[in-house]
Design an enzyme around this catalytic site. Structure first.
Site, short mmCIF file in Angstrom:
data_model
loop_
_atom_site.label_atom_id
_atom_site.label_comp_id
_atom_site.label_asym_id
_atom_site.label_seq_id
_atom_site.Cartn_x
_atom_site.Cartn_y
_atom_site.Cartn_z
N GLU A 1 0.82 -1.19 0.00
CA GLU A 1 0.00 0.00 0.00
C GLU A 1 0.87 1.25 0.00
O GLU A 1 1.93 1.26 0.61
CB GLU A 1 -0.79 -0.05 1.31
N CYS B 1 3.82 8.23 1.20
CA CYS B 1 4.20 7.29 2.25
C CYS B 1 4.25 5.91 1.60
O CYS B 1 3.22 5.41 1.12
CB CYS B 1 3.16 7.35 3.37
N CYS C 1 5.30 -7.58 7.65
CA CYS C 1 6.44 -7.18 8.50
C CYS C 1 6.68 -8.26 9.54
O CYS C 1 5.74 -8.85 10.06
CB CYS C 1 6.15 -5.84 9.19
N CYS D 1 4.76 -5.70 15.98
CA CYS D 1 4.26 -4.69 16.92
C CYS D 1 2.75 -4.90 17.09
O CYS D 1 2.03 -5.02 16.09
CB CYS D 1 4.58 -3.28 16.43
N CYS E 1 -0.08 -2.74 15.30
CA CYS E 1 0.12 -2.39 13.90
C CYS E 1 -0.55 -3.40 12.96
O CYS E 1 -0.34 -4.61 13.08
CB CYS E 1 1.62 -2.32 13.62
N CYS F 1 -6.21 0.48 6.39
CA CYS F 1 -4.81 0.91 6.35
C CYS F 1 -4.15 0.92 7.72
O CYS F 1 -3.12 0.29 7.94
CB CYS F 1 -4.75 2.29 5.72
#
Ligand code: SAH
Ligand code: SF4
Length: 363
Positions: free
Chosen positions: A107, A121, A128, A132, A135, A350
């Site tokens: 994204e 961005c 990932c 975290c 997130c 998002c």
């Protein structure tokens, strides 16, 4: 046992792999054209079409001979991302979901500002590995690293879109999906290309890390003028480890020490990011702890009310508590800003991108 004869035959190879022109340096592009019987000046022309004018289609390149355009159509391509979803917010924020060549999704978000800045961005990984807890990307797990070109192409596409409208991309933040320093070489190569090929000023580029200390130390030696942002979110190891598992490997003191050395080596200000989570890391006590931790360090703290995600129960801090947090930090001489959220109406899946771009672009 399976019968090998029953295995489906391998697919015949019909398509010739195309050369992605966005993956080539200026010299490589000229060499590719030379290999296709073209004089050196064609390299200059094609480079200008791709990187200065943001052409996305060979047919636009009207000063190239028809024969060459035909060769390009058959043997080359401009980028490898396929746009699958696009959304535009009331406030002008644009969000894009892309399929990579292997079908993985990433994204990127574009933030327009009244002063003329246009900030992209962009993502550095599909998923990932850092986990975290708050997130959305961390909750999805790691899929793969993006190549430098896949990282650059996200910004290139926004630039191209803006150029078609008479503008240009001015800022880039590597704050999308993924941990840039886990994909260090590609992220760094992308930063250099954003600067040199796409013409984004180094000071207009920000890279954000969850705090991979060896990479922060390495980054301090790269001699580039981009802004470094550190996702801190908590000032004690117990609290930070509960939010950011990577803190068990490199704790708060080690991260802040690396930042102090970074500032000494580069004379650049570090940005700290702090997602304000109601009742969790937004109390006056916590603000005092953070103030003591960062006192004397050349830095800025970006406070971003948590963006709620499916996999995490926390809530964003209310406005008065956020203002009180800023006030306490001020007593320690630590500058901080609460960031307003934008593009809220297209935020659905998002979770994080937009606020970060916002935070950087309004500094
Ligand atoms: N992996 C890098 C960069 C991408 S994340 C990093 O962690 O720094 C970009 C920023 O968004 C980080 O500061 C991250 O902590 C923050 N973030 C992630 N999820 C969020 C959420 N739900 N609400 C607010 N900020 C979030
Ligand atoms: Fe990865 Fe950054 Fe999300 Fe943590 S906050 S899981 S490092 S993308």
């Amino acid at each position: 046992m399976s019968d090998p004869a029953a295995e489906p035959a391998a697919e015949p190879v019909t398509a010739v792999a195309r050369t992605d022109l966005l993956a080539l340096s200026r010299d490589e592009l000229t060499a590719w054209l030379r290999d296709h019987g073209q004089p050196a000046f064609r390299g200059k022309q094609l480079w200008a079409w791709l990187w200065d004018k943001g052409a996305a289609d060979f047919d636009e390149m009207t000063d190239l001979p028809k024969g060459l355009r035909q060769v390009l159509h058959e043997q080359a391509c401009i980028g490898t991302l396929t746009r699958t979803i696009e959304q535009q917010s009331q406030d002008g924020t644009r969000k894009r979901l892309y399929a990579l060549a292997d079908g993985k999704a990433v994204e990127s978000v574009l933030m327009p500002y009244n002063d003329g800045r246009r900030t992209a961005c962009i993502s550095t990984q599909a998923g990932c590995a850092m986990g975290c807890v708050f997130c959305a990307t961390g909750q999805m797990g790691f899929q793969r690293h993006l190549t430098a070109t896949e990282i650059v192409e996200q910004a290139w596409r926004f630039d191209q879109e803006l150029k078609a409208e008479g503008g240009r991309l001015s800022n880039v933040v590597l704050m999308g999906m993924g941990e840039p320093f886990h994909n260090y070489d590609n992220a760094l190569a992308a930063i250099r290309r954003l600067n040199q090929d796409l013409g984004i000023g180094a000071r207009h580029i920000t890279v954000s890390t969850v705090g991979l200390v060896p990479a922060i130390r390495r980054f301090a030696q790269e001699g580039i003028q981009v802004t470094l942002a550190i996702s801190l979110h908590a000032a004690t190891d117990a609290q930070r480890s509960a939010l950011l598992p990577v803190n068990k490997r490199w704790g708060v003191d080690e991260v802040v020490a690396a930042c102090r050395d970074y500032v000494d080596a580069t004379h650049r200000r570090v940005t700290f990011e702090w997602a304000l989570i109601a009742g969790e890391n937004d109390t006056p006590d916590e603000a005092h702890r953070l103030g003591r931790l960062l006192r004397g360090l050349t830095c800025h703290v970006n406070l971003i009310p948590l963006n709620p995600t499916k996999g995490y129960g926390g809530a964003p801090t209310a406005e008065p508590d956020a203002a009180a947090f800023v006030e306490v930090l001020g007593r320690y001489g630590v500058p901080a800003t609460v960031r307003v959220r934008r593009g809220i109406d297209i935020d659905a899946g998002c979770g994080q991108l937009r606020e970060r771009a916002d935070a950087e672009a309004t500094q």
